[in-house]
Enzyme design. Structure first.
Site, mmCIF file in Angstrom:
data_model
loop_
_atom_site.group_PDB
_atom_site.id
_atom_site.type_symbol
_atom_site.label_atom_id
_atom_site.label_comp_id
_atom_site.label_asym_id
_atom_site.label_seq_id
_atom_site.Cartn_x
_atom_site.Cartn_y
_atom_site.Cartn_z
ATOM 1 N N ASP A 114 -8.198 5.934 -4.285
ATOM 2 C CA ASP A 114 -7.395 7.209 -4.585
ATOM 3 C C ASP A 114 -8.224 8.371 -4.329
ATOM 4 O O ASP A 114 -9.316 8.135 -4.091
ATOM 5 C CB ASP A 114 -6.790 6.949 -6.116
ATOM 6 C CG ASP A 114 -7.902 7.085 -7.009
ATOM 7 O OD1 ASP A 114 -8.540 8.257 -6.879
ATOM 8 O OD2 ASP A 114 -7.743 6.295 -7.802
ATOM 9 N N GLY A 136 -16.150 3.147 -15.613
ATOM 10 C CA GLY A 136 -14.833 2.342 -15.203
ATOM 11 C C GLY A 136 -15.066 1.257 -14.467
ATOM 12 O O GLY A 136 -13.991 1.120 -13.532
ATOM 13 N N THR A 137 -15.961 0.640 -14.263
ATOM 14 C CA THR A 137 -15.877 -0.338 -13.296
ATOM 15 C C THR A 137 -16.259 -1.921 -13.739
ATOM 16 O O THR A 137 -17.334 -1.722 -14.497
ATOM 17 C CB THR A 137 -16.795 -0.274 -11.975
ATOM 18 O OG1 THR A 137 -16.859 -1.479 -11.142
ATOM 19 C CG2 THR A 137 -18.089 0.538 -12.124
ATOM 20 N N SER A 138 -15.552 -2.865 -13.590
ATOM 21 C CA SER A 138 -16.041 -4.182 -14.185
ATOM 22 C C SER A 138 -17.294 -4.776 -13.678
ATOM 23 O O SER A 138 -17.747 -5.885 -13.997
ATOM 24 C CB SER A 138 -14.817 -5.334 -14.107
ATOM 25 O OG SER A 138 -14.533 -5.558 -12.635
ATOM 26 N N HIS A 157 -14.411 1.757 -0.388
ATOM 27 C CA HIS A 157 -13.592 0.718 -0.122
ATOM 28 C C HIS A 157 -12.416 1.772 0.338
ATOM 29 O O HIS A 157 -11.225 1.089 0.512
ATOM 30 C CB HIS A 157 -13.001 0.091 -1.587
ATOM 31 C CG HIS A 157 -14.111 -0.943 -2.179
ATOM 32 N ND1 HIS A 157 -13.911 -1.315 -3.434
ATOM 33 C CD2 HIS A 157 -15.200 -1.386 -1.300
ATOM 34 C CE1 HIS A 157 -15.095 -2.026 -3.503
ATOM 35 N NE2 HIS A 157 -15.531 -2.036 -2.237
ATOM 36 N N TYR A 191 0.682 -1.126 -0.095
ATOM 37 C CA TYR A 191 0.152 0.069 -0.112
ATOM 38 C C TYR A 191 0.850 1.284 0.025
ATOM 39 O O TYR A 191 0.394 2.286 -0.477
ATOM 40 C CB TYR A 191 -1.125 0.108 1.219
ATOM 41 C CG TYR A 191 -2.164 -0.925 0.797
ATOM 42 C CD1 TYR A 191 -3.217 -0.370 -0.008
ATOM 43 C CD2 TYR A 191 -2.245 -2.362 1.386
ATOM 44 C CE1 TYR A 191 -4.055 -1.413 -0.358
ATOM 45 C CE2 TYR A 191 -3.319 -3.195 1.151
ATOM 46 C CZ TYR A 191 -4.113 -2.815 0.092
ATOM 47 O OH TYR A 191 -5.240 -3.558 -0.078
ATOM 48 N N ARG A 193 1.385 1.894 -3.519
ATOM 49 C CA ARG A 193 0.255 2.282 -4.284
ATOM 50 C C ARG A 193 0.145 3.611 -3.810
ATOM 51 O O ARG A 193 -0.217 4.681 -4.712
ATOM 52 C CB ARG A 193 -0.936 1.623 -3.598
ATOM 53 C CG ARG A 193 -0.987 0.173 -3.736
ATOM 54 C CD ARG A 193 -0.790 -0.563 -5.003
ATOM 55 N NE ARG A 193 -1.701 -0.042 -6.167
ATOM 56 C CZ ARG A 193 -1.178 0.225 -7.558
ATOM 57 N NH1 ARG A 193 -0.115 -0.253 -7.872
ATOM 58 N NH2 ARG A 193 -2.115 0.764 -8.349
HETATM 59 P P1 NAD Z 1 -11.735 -3.165 -12.294
HETATM 60 O O1 NAD Z 1 -10.232 -3.205 -12.346
HETATM 61 O O2 NAD Z 1 -12.193 -4.758 -11.992
HETATM 62 O O3 NAD Z 1 -12.227 -2.798 -13.649
HETATM 63 C C1 NAD Z 1 -11.821 -1.837 -14.237
HETATM 64 C C2 NAD Z 1 -12.881 -1.247 -15.525
HETATM 65 O O4 NAD Z 1 -12.219 -0.148 -16.115
HETATM 66 C C3 NAD Z 1 -13.003 -2.094 -16.771
HETATM 67 O O5 NAD Z 1 -14.343 -2.819 -16.745
HETATM 68 C C4 NAD Z 1 -12.281 -1.717 -17.729
HETATM 69 O O6 NAD Z 1 -12.932 -1.888 -19.024
HETATM 70 C C5 NAD Z 1 -12.310 -0.147 -17.402
HETATM 71 N N1 NAD Z 1 -11.464 0.547 -18.036
HETATM 72 C C6 NAD Z 1 -10.204 0.316 -18.238
HETATM 73 N N2 NAD Z 1 -9.603 1.455 -18.821
HETATM 74 C C7 NAD Z 1 -10.593 2.623 -18.786
HETATM 75 C C8 NAD Z 1 -10.599 3.956 -19.057
HETATM 76 N N3 NAD Z 1 -9.630 4.767 -19.722
HETATM 77 N N4 NAD Z 1 -11.819 4.391 -19.024
HETATM 78 C C9 NAD Z 1 -12.831 4.050 -18.490
HETATM 79 N N5 NAD Z 1 -12.983 2.595 -18.135
HETATM 80 C C10 NAD Z 1 -11.779 1.910 -18.282
HETATM 81 O O7 NAD Z 1 -11.959 -2.199 -11.386
HETATM 82 P P2 NAD Z 1 -13.284 -2.005 -10.303
HETATM 83 O O8 NAD Z 1 -14.302 -2.726 -10.692
HETATM 84 O O9 NAD Z 1 -13.166 -0.581 -9.677
HETATM 85 O O10 NAD Z 1 -12.744 -2.962 -8.967
HETATM 86 C C11 NAD Z 1 -11.340 -2.963 -8.647
HETATM 87 C C12 NAD Z 1 -11.435 -2.785 -7.236
HETATM 88 O O11 NAD Z 1 -9.928 -2.606 -6.944
HETATM 89 C C13 NAD Z 1 -12.142 -1.637 -6.673
HETATM 90 O O12 NAD Z 1 -13.054 -2.120 -5.525
HETATM 91 C C14 NAD Z 1 -10.895 -0.917 -6.207
HETATM 92 O O13 NAD Z 1 -11.417 -0.541 -4.910
HETATM 93 C C15 NAD Z 1 -9.715 -1.299 -6.365
HETATM 94 N N6 NAD Z 1 -8.706 -0.704 -7.290
HETATM 95 C C16 NAD Z 1 -8.686 0.863 -7.048
HETATM 96 C C17 NAD Z 1 -8.026 1.503 -7.546
HETATM 97 C C18 NAD Z 1 -7.688 3.065 -7.393
HETATM 98 O O14 NAD Z 1 -8.197 3.582 -6.580
HETATM 99 N N7 NAD Z 1 -7.546 3.735 -8.512
HETATM 100 C C19 NAD Z 1 -7.152 0.961 -8.807
HETATM 101 C C20 NAD Z 1 -7.342 -0.483 -8.771
HETATM 102 C C21 NAD Z 1 -8.071 -1.305 -8.152
#
Ligand code: NAD
Length: 230
Positions: free
Chosen positions: A91, A174-176, A106, A55, A58
């Site tokens: 973030d 931007g979430t899967s 989260h 972390y 990160r």
């Molecule tokens: P995920 O990684 O599972 O999914 C990411 C999604 O973003 C995908 O559907 C992908 O197609 C999409 N994506 C990729 N590039 C993109 C872009 N330029 N614009 C828009 N969409 C784009 O992420 P999630 O669903 O948020 O789940 C991951 C978990 O991990 C979360 O709960 C989060 O807490 C954590 N996480 C957080 C961060 C952060 O804080 N920035 C980064 C990675 C993971």
């Protein structure tokens, strides 16, 4: 006239164009770890130093990144709408862009909390990027990052559902939609709400019905939605 309520529900893809890797289409740092090995209460018990280091890395990277245009467009929407951001991201780019109402499902990596059994929720801001195992809470337990790990409760869950139930417009970005229970919150939006899903992969995600699918990046997709809504 009262402004319409607009909810942004964001995930890792929101910050991708700021240079922060997503979780599933990952590269770099994420490849060196199985996320389940560093983001669980068990991992902390087995190897707190590895978790703390993970972390810290990160946090260091996040501090070097800046909000992207999509974060900024969300701030601009506040001129027209009552905007509530609900993010799965740890973030703080929504805040740094200037969004007023940000709920972190989260946690927020810029904060720490006690790793001890204290029920009271106290969050402490972290100066800089490094949290050390020798940094202790007032009860003497090491401070851990304020992030929700796999297998832990999502403390803001009920409040997020309450917000979702009252929205007029929902924009998911931007979430899967694979990390539960957080992903399930979008299903609490009222039937009449206007719904958009922005993701380069939008068409293959399990969003349920009623969404306008926008198969684009966060910045391109937000430009499009802003032009529709304003
Ligand atoms: P995920 O990684 O599972 O999914 C990411 C999604 O973003 C995908 O559907 C992908 O197609 C999409 N994506 C990729 N590039 C993109 C872009 N330029 N614009 C828009 N969409 C784009 O992420 P999630 O669903 O948020 O789940 C991951 C978990 O991990 C979360 O709960 C989060 O807490 C954590 N996480 C957080 C961060 C952060 O804080 N920035 C980064 C990675 C993971």
């Amino acid at each position: 006239m009262m402004k319409k309520k607009l909810i942004i529900f964001s995930g890792a893809g929101m910050s991708a164009e700021s240079g922060i890797q997503t979780f599933r289409d990952s590269d770099g740092l994420w490849e060196k770890f199985r996320i389940e090995d560093v983001a669980t209460p068990d991992a902390w018990l087995k190897d707190p130093k590895m978790v703390q280091d993970f972390y810290n890395q990160r946090r260091k990277q996040i501090l070097e990144c800046t909000p992207n245009e999509a974060h900024e467009l969300i701030v601009k929407l506040e001129e027209h709408f009552d905007v509530q951001v609900i993010t799965q991201n740890i973030d703080d780019l929504h805040e740094r862009a200037g969004s007023k109402n940000v709920m972190h499902l989260h946690g927020n990596i810029r904060y720490s909390k006690s790793s001890g059994p204290a029920k009271e929720k106290m969050y402490y801001p972290i100066e800089g990027w490094e949290l050390k195992l020798s940094d202790l809470c007032p009860d003497g337990y090491p401070l851990r990052p304020h992030v929700v790990w796999f297998g832990e409760e999502v403390p803001m869950y009920d409040q997020a559902i309450m917000e979702m139930r009252t929205c007029d417009i929902l924009i998911v970005i931007g979430t899967s939609l694979q990390v539960y229970p957080a992903a399930g919150i979008i299903h609490y939006a009222p039937l009449h709400a206007e719904k958009y899903l922005i993701d380069p992969n939008a068409e293959s995600l399990q969003s349920g019905t009623g969404f306008n699918l926008i198969n684009q990046s966060a910045t391109e997709g937000m430009k499009k939605v802003v032009s529709i809504l304003t």
